[in-house]
Design an enzyme around this catalytic site. Structure first.
Site, short mmCIF file in Angstrom:
data_model
loop_
_atom_site.label_atom_id
_atom_site.label_comp_id
_atom_site.label_asym_id
_atom_site.label_seq_id
_atom_site.Cartn_x
_atom_site.Cartn_y
_atom_site.Cartn_z
N LYS A 84 59.29 -9.55 17.89
CA LYS A 84 59.17 -8.43 18.83
C LYS A 84 60.34 -7.44 18.85
O LYS A 84 60.11 -6.23 19.03
CB LYS A 84 58.93 -8.98 20.24
CG LYS A 84 57.56 -9.58 20.46
CD LYS A 84 56.47 -8.53 20.42
CE LYS A 84 55.12 -9.10 20.82
NZ LYS A 84 54.06 -8.08 20.85
N SER A 100 55.06 -16.23 13.54
CA SER A 100 55.41 -15.04 14.31
C SER A 100 56.34 -15.30 15.48
O SER A 100 57.01 -14.38 15.95
CB SER A 100 54.14 -14.35 14.82
OG SER A 100 53.36 -15.26 15.60
#
Length: 406
Positions: free
Chosen positions: A56, A306
């Site tokens: 992120k 991720s």
């Protein structure tokens, strides 16, 4: 290929320059156990080792760094119960900007503490993330703070696309890239970075089956809102693709597949055991797809991990679920004689088969039981699905009435 409006390879390359010293170049690790399954090399792109524990900050920092001086003076606001919160908070801290993050009541304590640790003001609102998002947007209207979307902005997509640049640099021979997918920011960015340089590489998005908005959206040709979502993979539980991300996914991504909750749990446990990687359920999605159908993807393949932010309490639950799904836990109901030695005989047989008893309870009241019978509910630990099947088969050969479940 033409670029979706405002997002192209040059934008991603520019983003990579701006993110030097901010986002780390995460490692690319080999995975022999996955390679054996797939019949060719499989590597793991470890974004779970990125700053804040997920990809992120790549997009959040780029987005916030490009605000005008006036916008920066008003601060930023976001809504998240997980990785986006930390990405925004860290980015704002690095840029000296005030940040506010709305979280639903009951957000994981480690996430709350980490977000505050990066300097953000955390405000709880509502039971669900949608309610927190609505309040964050109201706050933006009231205060002038800039709302930072978790995925639906060209700068977010460009920032996440830097992961795709690294994949091609670290694995130039790659034939398939699998990417966990929620709103589509990471998938869109990676796909643009990869396909504009290597159009022959297959890019595949992976969604949790119980929160998969992209398949119906792609079928309809526009973003479609899901009515319900229920998944342990909260990091990719997004009810509607973004407009910016949908356009890129529609143009560049070869396929979007889904994986079950059992598959996510099995993949998470396998990554811990075999790769020594701690990931959240969303972060395991690409590996889950490979484990579900290992010969479906041309190798060399890269699976993106991720994120690695998971509440220890949830981690324990997911590990237990994953072990059960992999046949490592076996739940049996066995009818035995309710006479001295009946239970001892059963446990002796189980012990001889190499299974370990975790829990045991008796049930004596049932119309299905004879006068001198009792049903024993057993929780066993086994070595896997084949061993579990052997245990059941052997007990039945010994004359026991056995029911296997869950």
């Amino acid at each position: 290929m033409g670029d979706p409006p405002g997002v192209g390879l040059d934008d991603i390359r520019t983003a990579a320059g701006l993110l030097q010293g901010i986002a780390i170049r995460t490692p690319m690790e080999g995975a022999r156990w996955l390679s054996a399954l797939a019949g060719g090399p499989v590597r793991l792109k470890c974004e779970n080792l990125q700053r804040t524990g997920s990809f992120k900050p790549r997009g959040a920092y780029l987005r916030i760094s490009r605000l005008t001086d006036d916008e920066k003076s008003r601060g930023v606001v976001a809504a998240s119960a997980g990785n986006h919160a930390q990405g925004v908070a860290l980015s704002a801290q690095l840029l000296g900007i005030r940040s506010t993050v709305f979280m639903p009541e009951g957000a994981p304590i480690p996430t709350v503490n980490a977000t505050r640790g990066y300097g953000a003001e955390v405000i709880f609102h509502g039971q669900y993330l949608d309610q927190a998002i609505a309040r964050a947007k109201e706050y933006a209207e009231e205060t002038g703070a800039v709302f930072i979307s978790p995925f639906d902005h060209v700068d977010i997509v460009a920032g996440q696309g830097t992961c795709g640049l690294e994949i091609l640099e670290q694995a130039p021979e790659v034939e398939t890239v699998l990417v966990p997918t929620g709103g589509g920011g990471l998938l869109a960015g990676v796909a643009i970075a990869v396909k504009t340089q290597r159009p022959e590489v297959r890019v595949v998005g992976v969604q949790a089956a119980e929160a998969a908005a992209f398949p119906p959206s792609l079928a309809e040709g526009h973003p479609v809102q899901l009515e319900t979502m229920r998944t342990m993979a909260d990091g990719i539980a997004v009810g509607r693709p973004g407009d910016v991300t949908f356009a890129a996914v529609q143009q560049y991504v070869d396929d979007v597949v889904t994986v079950s909750e059992d598959s996510l749990a099995r993949a998470l446990v396998a990554l811990m055991e075999r790769a020594k990687q701690v990931v959240e359920p969303a972060g395991a999605a690409a590996v889950a797809a490979l484990m579900d159908d290992p010969t479906a993807y041309a190798t060399p393949a890269v699976a993106v991990l991720s994120g690695g932010n998971i509440d220890p309490l949830l981690l324990g639950k997911v590990i237990r679920h994953g072990m059960a799904a992999a046949g490592r836990y076996l739940y049996l109901g066995v009818v035995i004689s309710d006479l001295p030695g009946g239970l001892a005989g059963l446990l002796t047989e189980i012990g001889s088969l190499g299974a370990s008893v975790i829990d045991l309870t008796h049930e004596r009241i049932s119309p299905a039981l004879g006068l001198h019978e009792v049903e024993v509910a057993l929780q066993l630990e086994t070595r896997g699905a084949d061993h579990a099947e052997l245990v059941v088969t052997r007990l039945r050969e010994c004359g026991y009435r056995v029911s296997a479940g869950g």
